[in-house]
Structures are given as structure tokens and as C-alpha cells.
Scaffold this motif. Structure first.
Motif, PDB file in Angstrom:
ATOM      1  N   PRO A  57       0.830  -1.214   0.000  1.00 18.29           N
ATOM      2  CA  PRO A  57       0.000   0.000   0.000  1.00 18.29           C
ATOM      3  C   PRO A  57       0.855   1.251   0.000  1.00 18.29           C
ATOM      4  N   ARG A  58       0.338   2.292  -0.619  1.00 20.92           N
ATOM      5  CA  ARG A  58       1.037   3.570  -0.582  1.00 20.92           C
ATOM      6  C   ARG A  58       0.876   4.178   0.802  1.00 20.92           C
ATOM      7  N   VAL A  59       1.960   4.758   1.304  1.00 13.16           N
ATOM      8  CA  VAL A  59       1.906   5.392   2.624  1.00 13.16           C
ATOM      9  C   VAL A  59       1.046   6.644   2.529  1.00 13.16           C
ATOM     10  N   LYS A  60       0.026   6.702   3.370  1.00 15.57           N
ATOM     11  CA  LYS A  60      -0.884   7.840   3.362  1.00 15.57           C
ATOM     12  C   LYS A  60      -0.784   8.577   4.692  1.00 15.57           C
ATOM     13  N   HIS A  61      -0.293   9.807   4.635  1.00 11.27           N
ATOM     14  CA  HIS A  61      -0.134  10.596   5.849  1.00 11.27           C
ATOM     15  C   HIS A  61      -1.417  11.381   6.132  1.00 11.27           C
ATOM     16  N   HIS A  62      -1.683  11.594   7.413  1.00 12.36           N
ATOM     17  CA  HIS A  62      -2.837  12.400   7.779  1.00 12.36           C
ATOM     18  C   HIS A  62      -2.581  13.845   7.343  1.00 12.36           C
ATOM     19  N   ALA A  63      -3.571  14.416   6.678  1.00 14.37           N
ATOM     20  CA  ALA A  63      -3.423  15.784   6.197  1.00 14.37           C
ATOM     21  C   ALA A  63      -3.220  16.731   7.371  1.00 14.37           C
ATOM     22  N   ALA A  64      -2.273  17.657   7.216  1.00 21.34           N
ATOM     23  CA  ALA A  64      -1.995  18.604   8.289  1.00 21.34           C
ATOM     24  C   ALA A  64      -1.372  19.860   7.710  1.00 21.34           C
ATOM     25  N   VAL A  65      -1.675  20.992   8.340  1.00 23.32           N
ATOM     26  CA  VAL A  65      -1.051  22.262   8.002  1.00 23.32           C
ATOM     27  C   VAL A  65       0.264  22.324   8.764  1.00 23.32           C
ATOM     28  N   LEU A  66       1.384  22.425   8.061  1.00 19.76           N
ATOM     29  CA  LEU A  66       2.686  22.327   8.727  1.00 19.76           C
ATOM     30  C   LEU A  66       3.502  23.611   8.689  1.00 19.76           C
ATOM     31  N   GLU A  67       3.191  24.556   7.778  1.00 21.11           N
ATOM     32  CA  GLU A  67       3.936  25.810   7.746  1.00 21.11           C
ATOM     33  C   GLU A  67       3.549  26.668   8.950  1.00 21.11           C
ATOM     34  N   PRO A  68       4.533  27.188   9.697  1.00 21.63           N
ATOM     35  CA  PRO A  68       4.218  27.965  10.908  1.00 21.63           C
ATOM     36  C   PRO A  68       3.187  29.065  10.687  1.00 21.63           C
ATOM     37  N   VAL A  69       3.290  29.814   9.582  1.00 15.61           N
ATOM     38  CA  VAL A  69       2.339  30.902   9.338  1.00 15.61           C
ATOM     39  C   VAL A  69       0.929  30.343   9.184  1.00 15.61           C
ATOM     40  N   LYS A  70       0.796  29.234   8.454  1.00 16.03           N
ATOM     41  CA  LYS A  70      -0.517  28.623   8.248  1.00 16.03           C
ATOM     42  C   LYS A  70      -1.055  28.003   9.534  1.00 16.03           C
ATOM     43  N   VAL A  71      -0.141  27.508  10.399  1.00 23.62           N
ATOM     44  CA  VAL A  71      -0.576  26.999  11.705  1.00 23.62           C
ATOM     45  C   VAL A  71      -1.207  28.131  12.507  1.00 23.62           C
ATOM     46  N   GLY A  72      -0.572  29.316  12.456  1.00 24.59           N
ATOM     47  CA  GLY A  72      -1.138  30.479  13.136  1.00 24.59           C
ATOM     48  C   GLY A  72      -2.518  30.824  12.607  1.00 24.59           C
ATOM     49  N   GLU A  73      -2.678  30.757  11.282  1.00 21.53           N
ATOM     50  CA  GLU A  73      -3.987  31.028  10.679  1.00 21.53           C
ATOM     51  C   GLU A  73      -5.029  30.018  11.162  1.00 21.53           C
ATOM     52  N   LEU A  74      -4.620  28.760  11.263  1.00 23.89           N
ATOM     53  CA  LEU A  74      -5.521  27.712  11.738  1.00 23.89           C
ATOM     54  C   LEU A  74      -5.955  27.986  13.173  1.00 23.89           C
ATOM     55  N   LEU A  75      -5.014  28.363  14.025  1.00 23.73           N
ATOM     56  CA  LEU A  75      -5.337  28.619  15.434  1.00 23.73           C
ATOM     57  C   LEU A  75      -6.295  29.803  15.567  1.00 23.73           C
ATOM     58  N   ARG A  76      -6.096  30.827  14.754  1.00 19.71           N
ATOM     59  CA  ARG A  76      -7.007  31.977  14.800  1.00 19.71           C
ATOM     60  C   ARG A  76      -8.406  31.574  14.322  1.00 19.71           C
ATOM     61  N   ALA A  77      -8.436  30.717  13.300  1.00 19.48           N
ATOM     62  CA  ALA A  77      -9.731  30.246  12.804  1.00 19.48           C
ATOM     63  C   ALA A  77     -10.466  29.448  13.877  1.00 19.48           C
ATOM     64  N   ILE A  78      -9.729  28.628  14.603  1.00 18.58           N
ATOM     65  CA  ILE A  78     -10.338  27.818  15.670  1.00 18.58           C
ATOM     66  C   ILE A  78     -10.902  28.709  16.762  1.00 18.58           C
ATOM     67  N   ASP A  79     -10.139  29.747  17.141  1.00 17.82           N
ATOM     68  CA  ASP A  79     -10.631  30.664  18.180  1.00 17.82           C
ATOM     69  C   ASP A  79     -11.932  31.334  17.763  1.00 17.82           C
ATOM     70  N   GLY A  80     -12.154  31.444  16.449  1.00 16.37           N
ATOM     71  CA  GLY A  80     -13.361  32.088  15.961  1.00 16.37           C
ATOM     72  C   GLY A  80     -14.483  31.120  15.641  1.00 16.37           C
ATOM     73  N   TYR A  81     -14.317  29.857  16.006  1.00 15.06           N
ATOM     74  CA  TYR A  81     -15.346  28.852  15.715  1.00 15.06           C
ATOM     75  C   TYR A  81     -16.639  29.223  16.442  1.00 15.06           C
ATOM     76  N   SER A  82     -17.741  29.246  15.713  1.00 12.15           N
ATOM     77  CA  SER A  82     -19.005  29.719  16.278  1.00 12.15           C
ATOM     78  C   SER A  82     -19.983  28.600  16.624  1.00 12.15           C
ATOM     79  N   GLY A  83     -19.530  27.370  16.519  1.00 15.97           N
ATOM     80  CA  GLY A  83     -20.402  26.241  16.837  1.00 15.97           C
ATOM     81  C   GLY A  83     -20.460  25.972  18.332  1.00 15.97           C
ATOM     82  N   ARG A  84     -20.711  24.754  18.694  1.00 16.53           N
ATOM     83  CA  ARG A  84     -20.842  24.349  20.100  1.00 16.53           C
ATOM     84  C   ARG A  84     -19.559  24.659  20.862  1.00 16.53           C
ATOM     85  N   ILE A  85     -19.696  25.185  22.087  1.00 17.24           N
ATOM     86  CA  ILE A  85     -18.527  25.612  22.865  1.00 17.24           C
ATOM     87  C   ILE A  85     -17.600  24.435  23.140  1.00 17.24           C
TER      88      ILE A  85
END
Length: 405
Positions: A198-226
Motif C-alpha cells: 500500500p502507498r503510505v498515506k499521511h494524515h493531512a496537516a497544516v505544517l507551515e508555521p504561518v498557516k498553523v497560526g492562521e488555523l489557530l485563529r480560525a479555531i478561536d473564531g469557531y461559532s459552533g458548540r462551545i
């Protein structure tokens, strides 16, 4: 001695009767018309008889060969009746000891050994995949050809990884059967290399530091269930496996000591895991506690506190934030931590591996490293949370460059 013509001329009578062939061999003619080969002999002075089978399924030549086999046993002081009874018993045991029976027994053994519910569920799934093909076969009689045919069916559907894991699972069942004296060979071992890798399949992840920061800001703004937002906020700090995070219980959290103790039954590797908690994680836990949800789960399901949140909840939340499945998954938080912690060059690789709850095959070494890196892991946990805050706040991060001239 009887001839085929003479046998065909035999007619049934009101009562069964015998027609001798010689040396104790005879045909018993039944009122129904069936013909049965039997041998009459004496063993230690006691008259006995043994049934060889029905004519014409057992022909004249084969009946005489079986007669000679019985006479050889008698010459060796062995009772042919006892030998036949033993063979019949062994055949009955083999027929009852099917692959599925042994697989169920092995899975029960896994459960008694404390394997996690997830591991047991996967084992039962593998058993069910094999059941239609070899499940009812005596475990000692399953051939490599039969097993390969079952695996190839999966492979033809494109399930290469599943086929490989299924071969490995079946190998464990056959090894258990061999060790418990119910089989002599492991047909799965012969099939090593027979399947498409089988081909090795890695779990998708944002790895660039700048994009990680963008992800964290997006999470802080999540408007769904607390609870979902807090779970997403916790995930990058503790980088547990998604199942370990969503099934967390308050009984595992020691807020006074700032540690999270996860029992072995919940861990993929079957080993208890302890997570040092940073100040940021403690703040999130206090916010979660303030919600005063009933039940023992940190993240209860929406409709009941008796179960944890659904396994897809965090991934669905990431999709709502605009992250596709090929860009970021809930499992990807572990890849972020592993990548950036190693790139920092500040922490011992073994400390990072222990923080990720990766198992060490060397149990002595594993026991040593659990203790040797605890202090470093406590420092690393706080540094990592501070580092994530920097990324979230958009600060420029400069990593040391190793090996440069």
C-alpha cells in the motif's frame, strides 16, 4: 474371495446376512439392500469388528487394502477399533475448531490482556472480513491458497492497506492456533510479499508555521458548540489521538498536579500515558469545567452525557472552518507538533516521541525513557503552548539553522 459379479448378484433378505471374502473380511448385506464392508478379528482374545465403509464407495481392492492395514496394526499389538475411534475424534475436534472459533478465543485473550476497545473492535472487524471465506474451515486445514484468495478479493477492490493488515491479523490467529496445538503451520507467513504494497498515506496537516497560526485563529473564531471549540483549541496543545481526546473523562484530569493520566485501555498502544498540562491547557480546562455539563466526559455528545462526542465532530468542525480533508484533519494536530517540535531543535527526539505516546518495542528502554524525559516534557509542554500562542498572534518565528556553514 468375492468378485464384482458375485457382489452385484447379492440380494437383500428379510434379515441382514454376511458374505465372507477372506481373512475376516466380509460384506454385511442389509435388508435395505446396502452393502457394508466389515472386518472381524480378535484382540487379546476378545472378538471385535470394524466397519470399513459401504460398497461400492469402497471397492473390493480398497477393502482388502484396509484389511491389511488393520492386520498390520494387530501384529503390532494395536487395536484397529481404538485407532479408528481416535481418528474420528480428532476429525470431530478439527471440524469444531474452526478459524472463527479460534479467532474468537484469541480476541477474548486480547480483551483479558487489557487491549483497548478500539483494538478489539478492529480485531472483530478483521474476523468478520475473513469469516465468509475461511471462518467455517478447521483452522488446521486452511491452505495458503484459500487465504490468498480472500485477501486478493480485497486487493482487487483497491483496499491494499486493509489486505495487508488482514494478512497480519490472520497470521496472529494461526500462530495462536499453533501455540495451542490446534494447527501445525501458519499459512499467512507464506504469503509475505504476495500482496501489493500500500502507498503510505499521511494524515493531512497544516505544517507551515504561518498557516498553523492562521488555523489557530480560525479555531478561536469557531461559532459552533462551545465544547467543540474547546476540544479544537486543546488538540494542538496536547496532540493526543482524536479518540483519546474526545473520550477524555474528568477522572483522568488532576488539576492540582497539572497532569492528565490516560489509562492503558484507552491508548492505541495499550500503555498508560501521562500528559503534563501547560497554563494554557489548564485555562481551557477550567473554562470547560465552568460549563457544568453532567456526566464524566469532558466532551459529551450533544444529545446525551452518557457518551462522548461523535468521532467525526472535530473533522466536521474543521470543514466548517474551511479546511478540506486533504488539507487538515483532527489527527493532523499530532503531525504539526511532531514536525515543529523536531524542527525547533530544542528537545530530545525521545521526549517528543514519549509526548506523542509512540510505543518503544524495547520495554526496558521504554520504562527508562518514561522517567528520564518527564522533566523535559513538562518544560516542552509549556514552551509548546507559548509557541502556539506566538504563532496564533502572528509573531515571526525564527528556527535555528543546523548544519549550515
Amino acid at each position: 474371495m468375492l468378485t464384482v459379479v458375485q457382489i452385484k448378484a447379492l440380494k437383500p433378505r428379510e434379515k441382514a446376512y454376511k458374505v465372507a471374502d477372506g481373512k475376516g473380511l466380509y460384506l454385511a448385506v442389509q435388508p435395505s439392500g446396502s452393502l457394508i464392508w466389515r472386518v472381524k478379528f480378535r484382540y487379546h482374545g476378545v472378538e471385535k469388528k470394524i466397519t470399513l465403509g459401504h460398497y461400492p464407495a469402497i471397492g473390493v481392492k480398497e477393502a482388502r487394502e484396509k484389511l491389511e492395514e488393520a492386520r498390520e496394526l494387530l501384529l503390532g499389538g494395536v487395536d484397529p477399533v481404538a485407532v479408528k475411534a481416535q481418528a474420528k475424534l480428532q476429525a470431530e475436534i478439527a471440524a469444531a475448531t474452526t478459524f472463527s472459533v479460534v479467532a474468537d478465543e484469541y480476541i477474548m485473550k486480547m480483551e483479558l490482556e487489557g487491549k483497548s476497545p478500539a483494538t478489539l473492535k478492529k480485531a472483530r472487524w478483521f474476523r468478520d472480513l475473513l469469516d465468509p471465506h475461511v471462518g467455517r474451515r478447521p483452522v488446521a486445514s486452511v491452505t495458503p491458497h484459500e487465504l490468498l484468495a480472500a485477501l486478493k478479493r480485497l486487493e482487487r477492490k483497491g483496499h491494499h492497506e486493509t489486505a495487508h493488515r488482514l494478512r497480519a491479523f490472520s497470521g496472529r490467529i494461526f500462530r495462536y492456533a499453533v501455540s495451542t496445538l490446534r494447527a501445525q503451520h501458519n499459512p499467512a507467513d507464506i504469503l509475505r510479499g504476495a500482496l501489493i504494497a500500500p502507498r503510505v498515506k499521511h494524515h493531512a496537516a497544516v505544517l507551515e508555521p504561518v498557516k498553523v497560526g492562521e488555523l489557530l485563529r480560525a479555531i478561536d473564531g469557531y461559532s459552533g458548540r462551545i465544547e467543540t471549540r474547546i476540544a479544537l483549541q486543546l488538540a494542538p496543545h496536547v496532540f493526543l489521538r482524536p479518540g483519546e481526546l474526545r473520550k477524555a473523562e474528568w477522572s483522568e484530569i488532576d488539576l492540582g498536579a497539572a497532569v492528565w493520566r490516560i489509562p492503558a485501555a484507552k491508548m492505541k498502544m495499550g500503555q498508560a500515558h501521562v500528559v503534563p498540562l501547560s497554563r494554557q491547557v489548564m485555562d481551557l480546562l477550567h473554562k470547560l469545567r465552568a460549563l457544568k455539563n453532567s456526566g464524566g466526559f469532558l466532551f459529551p455528545a450533544f444529545h446525551t452525557s452518557l457518551r462522548p462526542m461523535c468521532e467525526n465532530t472535530l473533522n466536521v468542525a474543521l470543514r466548517r472552518l474551511g479546511y478540506g480533508g486533504d488539507e487538515m484533519t483532527s489527527h493532523g494536530f499530532r503531525a504539526i507538533a511532531s514536525t515543529l517540535l523536531n524542527e525547533s531543535g530544542l528537545w530530545h527526539p525521545d521526549a517528543i516521541e514519549r509526548a506523542l505516546a509512540h510505543s518503544d518495542r524495547d520495554h526496558v528502554r521504554a520504562a527508562y525513557h518514561r522517567g528520564a524525559h518527564w522533566a523535559e516534557r513538562v518544560k516542552m509542554a509549556q514552551w509548546w503552548s507559548d509557541h502556539l500562542d506566538q504563532l496564533r498572534d502572528g509573531a515571526e518565528i525564527i528556527y535555528p539553522q543546523f548544519g549550515s556553514a
